[in-house]
Design a protein around this motif. Structure first.
Motif, mmCIF file in Angstrom:
data_model
loop_
_atom_site.group_PDB
_atom_site.id
_atom_site.type_symbol
_atom_site.label_atom_id
_atom_site.label_comp_id
_atom_site.label_asym_id
_atom_site.label_seq_id
_atom_site.Cartn_x
_atom_site.Cartn_y
_atom_site.Cartn_z
ATOM 1 N N ASN A 139 0.808 -1.214 0.007
ATOM 2 C CA ASN A 139 -0.081 -0.012 0.104
ATOM 3 C C ASN A 139 1.003 1.391 0.008
ATOM 4 O O ASN A 139 0.585 2.157 -0.839
ATOM 5 C CB ASN A 139 -0.931 0.122 0.995
ATOM 6 C CG ASN A 139 -1.936 1.133 1.377
ATOM 7 O OD1 ASN A 139 -2.338 1.476 0.191
ATOM 8 N ND2 ASN A 139 -2.190 1.689 2.363
ATOM 9 N N SER A 142 2.350 1.672 -3.549
ATOM 10 C CA SER A 142 1.677 2.056 -4.386
ATOM 11 C C SER A 142 0.993 3.503 -4.129
ATOM 12 O O SER A 142 0.989 4.270 -5.213
ATOM 13 C CB SER A 142 0.117 1.230 -4.345
ATOM 14 O OG SER A 142 -1.041 1.941 -4.872
ATOM 15 N N PHE A 143 0.952 4.067 -3.029
ATOM 16 C CA PHE A 143 0.663 5.611 -2.782
ATOM 17 C C PHE A 143 1.783 6.448 -3.091
ATOM 18 O O PHE A 143 1.833 7.465 -4.108
ATOM 19 C CB PHE A 143 0.505 5.570 -1.274
ATOM 20 C CG PHE A 143 0.581 7.057 -0.607
ATOM 21 C CD1 PHE A 143 -0.286 8.007 -1.099
ATOM 22 C CD2 PHE A 143 1.883 7.531 0.072
ATOM 23 C CE1 PHE A 143 0.121 9.400 -0.630
ATOM 24 C CE2 PHE A 143 1.836 8.825 0.409
ATOM 25 C CZ PHE A 143 0.997 9.720 0.145
ATOM 26 N N ARG A 145 4.253 5.775 -5.433
ATOM 27 C CA ARG A 145 4.510 5.744 -6.841
ATOM 28 C C ARG A 145 3.321 6.811 -7.320
ATOM 29 O O ARG A 145 3.752 7.341 -8.290
ATOM 30 C CB ARG A 145 4.122 4.067 -7.473
ATOM 31 C CG ARG A 145 4.131 4.137 -8.923
ATOM 32 C CD ARG A 145 3.956 2.628 -9.568
ATOM 33 N NE ARG A 145 4.229 1.630 -8.734
ATOM 34 C CZ ARG A 145 3.573 0.715 -8.076
ATOM 35 N NH1 ARG A 145 1.983 1.230 -7.688
ATOM 36 N NH2 ARG A 145 3.958 -0.299 -7.395
ATOM 37 N N ALA A 146 2.157 6.601 -6.932
ATOM 38 C CA ALA A 146 1.282 7.724 -7.590
ATOM 39 C C ALA A 146 1.667 9.229 -7.330
ATOM 40 O O ALA A 146 1.658 9.919 -8.313
ATOM 41 C CB ALA A 146 -0.126 7.542 -6.818
ATOM 42 N N GLU A 147 2.249 9.257 -6.111
ATOM 43 C CA GLU A 147 2.813 10.552 -5.714
ATOM 44 C C GLU A 147 4.098 10.911 -6.766
ATOM 45 O O GLU A 147 3.986 11.977 -7.172
ATOM 46 C CB GLU A 147 3.469 10.710 -4.231
ATOM 47 C CG GLU A 147 2.292 10.856 -3.340
ATOM 48 C CD GLU A 147 1.522 12.064 -3.439
ATOM 49 O OE1 GLU A 147 2.202 13.112 -3.735
ATOM 50 O OE2 GLU A 147 0.243 12.197 -3.042
ATOM 51 N N GLU B 158 -6.639 13.719 -2.396
ATOM 52 C CA GLU B 158 -6.550 13.359 -4.033
ATOM 53 C C GLU B 158 -7.042 11.698 -3.850
ATOM 54 O O GLU B 158 -7.032 11.128 -2.614
ATOM 55 C CB GLU B 158 -5.510 13.668 -4.545
ATOM 56 C CG GLU B 158 -5.083 14.955 -4.669
ATOM 57 C CD GLU B 158 -3.933 15.417 -5.625
ATOM 58 O OE1 GLU B 158 -4.012 14.806 -6.693
ATOM 59 O OE2 GLU B 158 -3.025 16.308 -5.045
ATOM 60 N N HIS B 160 -5.877 8.831 -4.971
ATOM 61 C CA HIS B 160 -4.957 7.986 -4.527
ATOM 62 C C HIS B 160 -4.242 8.045 -3.042
ATOM 63 O O HIS B 160 -4.221 7.100 -2.331
ATOM 64 C CB HIS B 160 -3.381 8.016 -5.647
ATOM 65 C CG HIS B 160 -2.722 9.147 -5.320
ATOM 66 N ND1 HIS B 160 -3.024 10.312 -5.928
ATOM 67 C CD2 HIS B 160 -1.651 9.521 -4.575
ATOM 68 C CE1 HIS B 160 -2.010 11.405 -5.233
ATOM 69 N NE2 HIS B 160 -1.366 10.697 -4.550
ATOM 70 N N GLN B 161 -4.636 9.398 -2.598
ATOM 71 C CA GLN B 161 -4.307 9.491 -1.288
ATOM 72 C C GLN B 161 -5.367 8.729 -0.234
ATOM 73 O O GLN B 161 -5.096 8.227 0.704
ATOM 74 C CB GLN B 161 -4.102 11.213 -0.903
ATOM 75 C CG GLN B 161 -3.071 11.373 -1.572
ATOM 76 C CD GLN B 161 -3.074 13.029 -1.529
ATOM 77 O OE1 GLN B 161 -4.040 13.763 -1.266
ATOM 78 N NE2 GLN B 161 -1.856 13.929 -1.841
ATOM 79 N N GLU B 163 -7.313 6.546 -1.176
ATOM 80 C CA GLU B 163 -7.405 4.988 -1.236
ATOM 81 C C GLU B 163 -5.992 4.337 -0.356
ATOM 82 O O GLU B 163 -6.250 3.483 0.333
ATOM 83 C CB GLU B 163 -6.918 4.624 -2.896
ATOM 84 C CG GLU B 163 -6.969 3.086 -2.936
ATOM 85 C CD GLU B 163 -6.495 2.891 -4.356
ATOM 86 O OE1 GLU B 163 -6.310 3.462 -5.263
ATOM 87 O OE2 GLU B 163 -6.177 1.517 -4.724
ATOM 88 N N TYR B 164 -5.342 5.236 -0.191
ATOM 89 C CA TYR B 164 -3.954 4.823 0.801
ATOM 90 C C TYR B 164 -4.464 4.910 2.052
ATOM 91 O O TYR B 164 -4.262 3.867 2.837
ATOM 92 C CB TYR B 164 -2.837 6.079 0.555
ATOM 93 C CG TYR B 164 -1.805 5.918 1.542
ATOM 94 C CD1 TYR B 164 -1.092 4.465 1.831
ATOM 95 C CD2 TYR B 164 -1.083 6.968 1.976
ATOM 96 C CE1 TYR B 164 0.022 4.720 2.536
ATOM 97 C CE2 TYR B 164 -0.071 7.051 3.327
ATOM 98 C CZ TYR B 164 0.173 5.902 3.284
ATOM 99 O OH TYR B 164 1.432 5.741 4.072
ATOM 100 N N ASN B 167 -6.917 1.837 2.478
ATOM 101 C CA ASN B 167 -6.324 0.627 2.738
ATOM 102 C C ASN B 167 -5.611 0.342 3.954
ATOM 103 O O ASN B 167 -5.675 -0.729 4.581
ATOM 104 C CB ASN B 167 -5.411 0.331 1.667
ATOM 105 C CG ASN B 167 -5.664 0.232 0.350
ATOM 106 O OD1 ASN B 167 -6.758 -0.297 0.205
ATOM 107 N ND2 ASN B 167 -5.097 0.540 -0.776
#
Lengths: 383, 405
Positions: A139, A142-143, A145-147, B158, B160-161, B163-164, B167
């Motif tokens: 997790n 993945s976070f 990577r998006a950043e 945002e 993806h944040q 979602e982070y 999770n």
């Protein structure tokens, strides 16, 4: 450095530049042919900045900077970041930089200083990279990577060039080459630590931030040649130590340690071994490779997971046969102040002497530091 | 003839004191009863406590305990214990007094907090808690869960944040299942979430009743009354207490009874209170007709538990005052000053809380520009009275009052 030390020729220019880094950045902006992008911290992937056509330069403090900050921020803000604000106010910022990349979620002072900077320089471009604090897992990767992908997209706002997989991979190879060179340099320094000052070695390492990558590689080559000409005789009786904490470039502090009679045989600072030991896995897509390598670094004090740091430190102490540890901390840097105690406690179990030195970018307590180092040297000698 | 007090005590003061006494007593007694023996977790004020209540974990708050230490004026000796063990005097005094209390419980109020079985650390309030809790985890050799909520620079996280963070809610559930030996029950979480919603809704109503002139509550009232919203959020006790408090507050408003005898000046308070000087500070000002109908500290709880608990937790625990930008803080203060019809404001520059305090000189300039009311920055510390000069603070406040005269 001690009078008995052999001076590395290439180190001298970097030593001078680090006393006035704003001037060095301005020169880089003028001569380097690329927009200089200043950055904090150890998780900013400099390869992306390079691949986007920029010149990544870590933000060093300016020892001579003393612009008052009463209208912006209080005195108990991290002294490093206060110094950053002060030096940016004194400088014609656009001459030195085209933009900044700030890590967010790094420490409280930096999170607030980003906002303060925005108010002080409303038109100056900067980007924010949110970093994770928790231990690495799927997790977290993945976070991050998006950043990192967002950062890559947004860098074009400053450099007008969007990095792609190919350019990122080329930059990764370029900087990995530099890191391998720096690792060789570290081995050469360790083989000659009785003859060469650690501060010279540190100055050369810091030079990575003050020269275009290609030119810096050439400098490293010359320094390695210089080492080959120095006779190897490490038969010193001086007590040897490892330095940890946040500073590498403050050469006057490092000089003060060495002048006390202590020999520095290694470091585990924010920018040093933690960076040049990093390697990439090219079988992965570039963003994945960047993310896993950066998150795999020994974490900064601002992240959770001290054991990764203490484990590496204890290994290093054995590898380098060090007798003690000196921890360097900026005044009002909370994460390092916390961590210094936890490192001290871990070292006590191993009966390894430990000294914590706190200072500010103006080195206002340099004389006191010298006295404390001398006393620490005596403790190590008596062991 | 006895002098009439400048402030009016709430009837429910007794209830909150009783509630908190019972809460701390339970934490000492229940772990000793073999058939009950709940797991104890220490957690930060911005951690999702609803999940812990859903797992029957007894949550304890070192920050709330820090407030208690400060109010009991035991902050300095406990900080000194921590400092003697190497912790810098520049570090947060909640953290220092907590570490001091761990090292020397005998000199701590109630002999210190009950030893934890686990730690839950949310960094939405500051980064200091990360290292403080890491130190506590090492000291007690207990597991720690780090709940990482990236600071919000825009209006919300945002995608993806979010979602982070969501999770991590799943990870926290797995962590709690592992360390309590219990299975997660969404039904129970929804029930706890409803209590939490109810308490937060009542608390917000109470806070907004203070728009009334005269204000039914002063800062010290709210700082005392906020303890259950921190510690018991998600329980029926908290809901019952806030229902009772709301009734009393509404009675005051209906009868035109203010928190202080004669309300002349209305100010906003920003930051954590100066706990060791709580009553003397606000009551001395009350005698001069100064009331604080609103503050930023007690306005920290918002958000609703909806159908998706992970989503609700991610949103509620990211969208926190201290997890947002300086601009957001300024916006809120400007809005509160206007809505509560205030005459000025006091920004507490708290040496212990960088996240709350750094940048206040900018806030002061902008708030005054946008509201046309004057403000003042006072320097102090929430628990460590060595960083507090009463005379200096008094002079600054007097200067502010003169500006408004």
């Amino acid at each position: 450095m001690r009078s008995s030390h052999i001076s590395l020729k290439e180190a001298q220019g970097f030593r001078e530049a680090l006393e006035n880094p704003m001037q060095a950045y301005a020169q880089l902006q003028t001569d380097g042919g690329k927009p200089v992008i200043g950055y904090f911290t150890d998780l900013v992937p400099i390869e992306l900045i390079h691949a986007a056509g920029g010149q990544p330069s870590r933000l060093f403090p300016s020892p001579k900077s003393d612009e008052p900050l009463d209208s912006l921020v209080q005195t108990f803000c991290c002294s490093y970041l206060r110094n950053f604000l002060s030096s940016t106010l004194e400088t014609e910022l656009k001459k030195a930089f085209s933009g900044f990349v700030f890590s967010n979620n790094f420490c409280d002072s930096l999170t607030n200083v980003i906002d303060i900077f925005e108010h002080a320089f409303p038109d100056f471009p900067f980007l924010v990279l949110n970093q994770p604090v928790a231990s690495t897992n799927a997790n977290v990767e993945s976070f991050f990577r998006a950043e990192v992908q967002l950062l890559a997209e947004r860098l074009a706002q400053i450099t007008s060039h969007q990095p792609d997989d190919k350019s990122i991979q080329e930059s990764m190879k370029l900087y990995e080459g530099i890191r391998k060179f720096q690792s060789e340099l570290e081995a050469a320094y360790y083989a000659h630590h009785a003859q060469v000052a650690f501060s010279d070695f540190a100055a050369v390492l810091a030079g990575k931030e003050l020269l275009p990558a290609e030119k810096y590689e050439e400098v490293l080559g010359r320094v390695l040649e210089e080492f080959q000409g120095i006779e190897n005789s490490n038969d010193t009786n001086r007590p040897s130590i490892i330095i940890t904490g946040g500073m590498l470039h403050d050469l006057k502090i490092i000089d003060a340690i060495e002048e006390s009679g202590i020999s520095i045989v290694g470091e585990l600072l924010l920018f040093g071994r933690k960076d040049y030991e990093m390697r990439f896995n090219y079988s992965k897509p570039p963003f994945d490779a960047l993310v896993s390598s950066y998150l795999g670094k020994v974490p900064a004090a601002t992240r959770y997971d001290l054991s990764r740091k203490t484990d590496r430190l204890l290994t290093l102490i054995k590898e380098k046969n060090a007798a003690g540890v000196i921890h360097l901390n900026w005044k009002f840097c909370d994460p390092d102040a916390f961590e210094s105690v936890m490192i001290k406690n871990a070292l006590e179990k191993e009966k390894t002497p430990f000294l914590m030195i706190e200072t500010d970018p103006q080195r206002s307590n340099l004389e006191q530091i010298k006295t404390r180092c001398q006393a620490f040297c005596e403790i190590l000698e008596a062991k | 003839m006895a002098t009439e007090r400048a402030y009016r005590r709430l009837r429910t003061d007794k209830d909150v004191k009783k509630l908190m006494r019972r809460y701390y007593t339970k934490s000492k007694i229940l772990p000793r009863i073999p058939f009950i023996k709940p797991k104890i977790a220490w957690l930060t004020s911005g951690a999702p406590v609803e999940l812990l209540y859903a797992f029957d974990v007894l949550p304890l708050y070192p920050e709330n305990y820090g407030a208690l230490v400060g109010a009991a004026k035991t902050g300095v000796p406990l900080c000194e214990v921590a400092e003697a063990h190497g912790w810098s005097q520049d570090l947060c005094s909640y953290a220092r007094s907590s570490l001091g209390s761990m090292l020397k419980p005998k000199i701590s109020p109630m002999n210190g907090l009950r030893k934890p079985d686990m730690l839950i650390c949310g960094n939405n309030i500051c980064g200091t808690v990360l290292k403080w809790y890491e130190a506590a985890a090492h000291y007690y050799n207990v597991p720690i869960f780090v709940f990482d909520t990236p600071p919000i620079r825009g209006e919300a996280l945002e995608a993806h944040q979010k979602e982070y963070v969501m999770n991590q809610v799943e990870d926290l559930i797995a962590f709690l299942e592992k360390h309590t030996g219990k299975k997660y029950s969404e039904e129970k979480l929804i029930e706890v979430g409803q209590y939490s919603n109810d308490a937060v809704t009542l608390w917000k109503q109470i806070l907004y009743e203070c728009k009334a002139k005269p204000s039914p509550l002063n800062c010290a009232d709210r700082f005392l009354a906020m303890a259950p919203i921190v510690t018991l959020r998600g329980t029926k006790e908290a809901v019952d207490f806030y229902q009772k408090l709301l009734t009393e507050v509404q009675e005051r408003v209906a009868q035109g009874v203010g928190a202080i005898r004669e309300e002349k000046v209305r100010l906003l308070w920003d930051n954590i209170p100066i706990w060791y000087s709580l009553y003397s500070f606000f009551n001395t000002l009350a005698a001069q007709g100064v009331v604080f109908p609103v503050d930023t500290y007690t306005h920290a709880w918002s958000g609703e538990f909806g159908d998706d608990p992970a989503e609700a937790i991610a949103t509620r625990y990211s969208d926190i005052y201290l997890n947002k930008t300086l601009n957001h803080k300024i916006e809120l203060m400007v809005r509160l000053i206007k809505e509560f019809q205030l005459d000025g404001y006091v920004l507490h520059s708290d040496r212990s809380c960088k996240r709350y305090s750094l940048g206040q000189p900018i806030s002061k300039k902008i708030i005054t520009e946008r509201t046309s009311v004057p403000g003042v920055i006072i320097e102090a510390d929430m628990v460590d009275s060595r960083a507090f000069s009463e005379e200096q603070v008094k002079t600054r406040i007097e200067g502010l009052l003169e500006m408004m005269a």
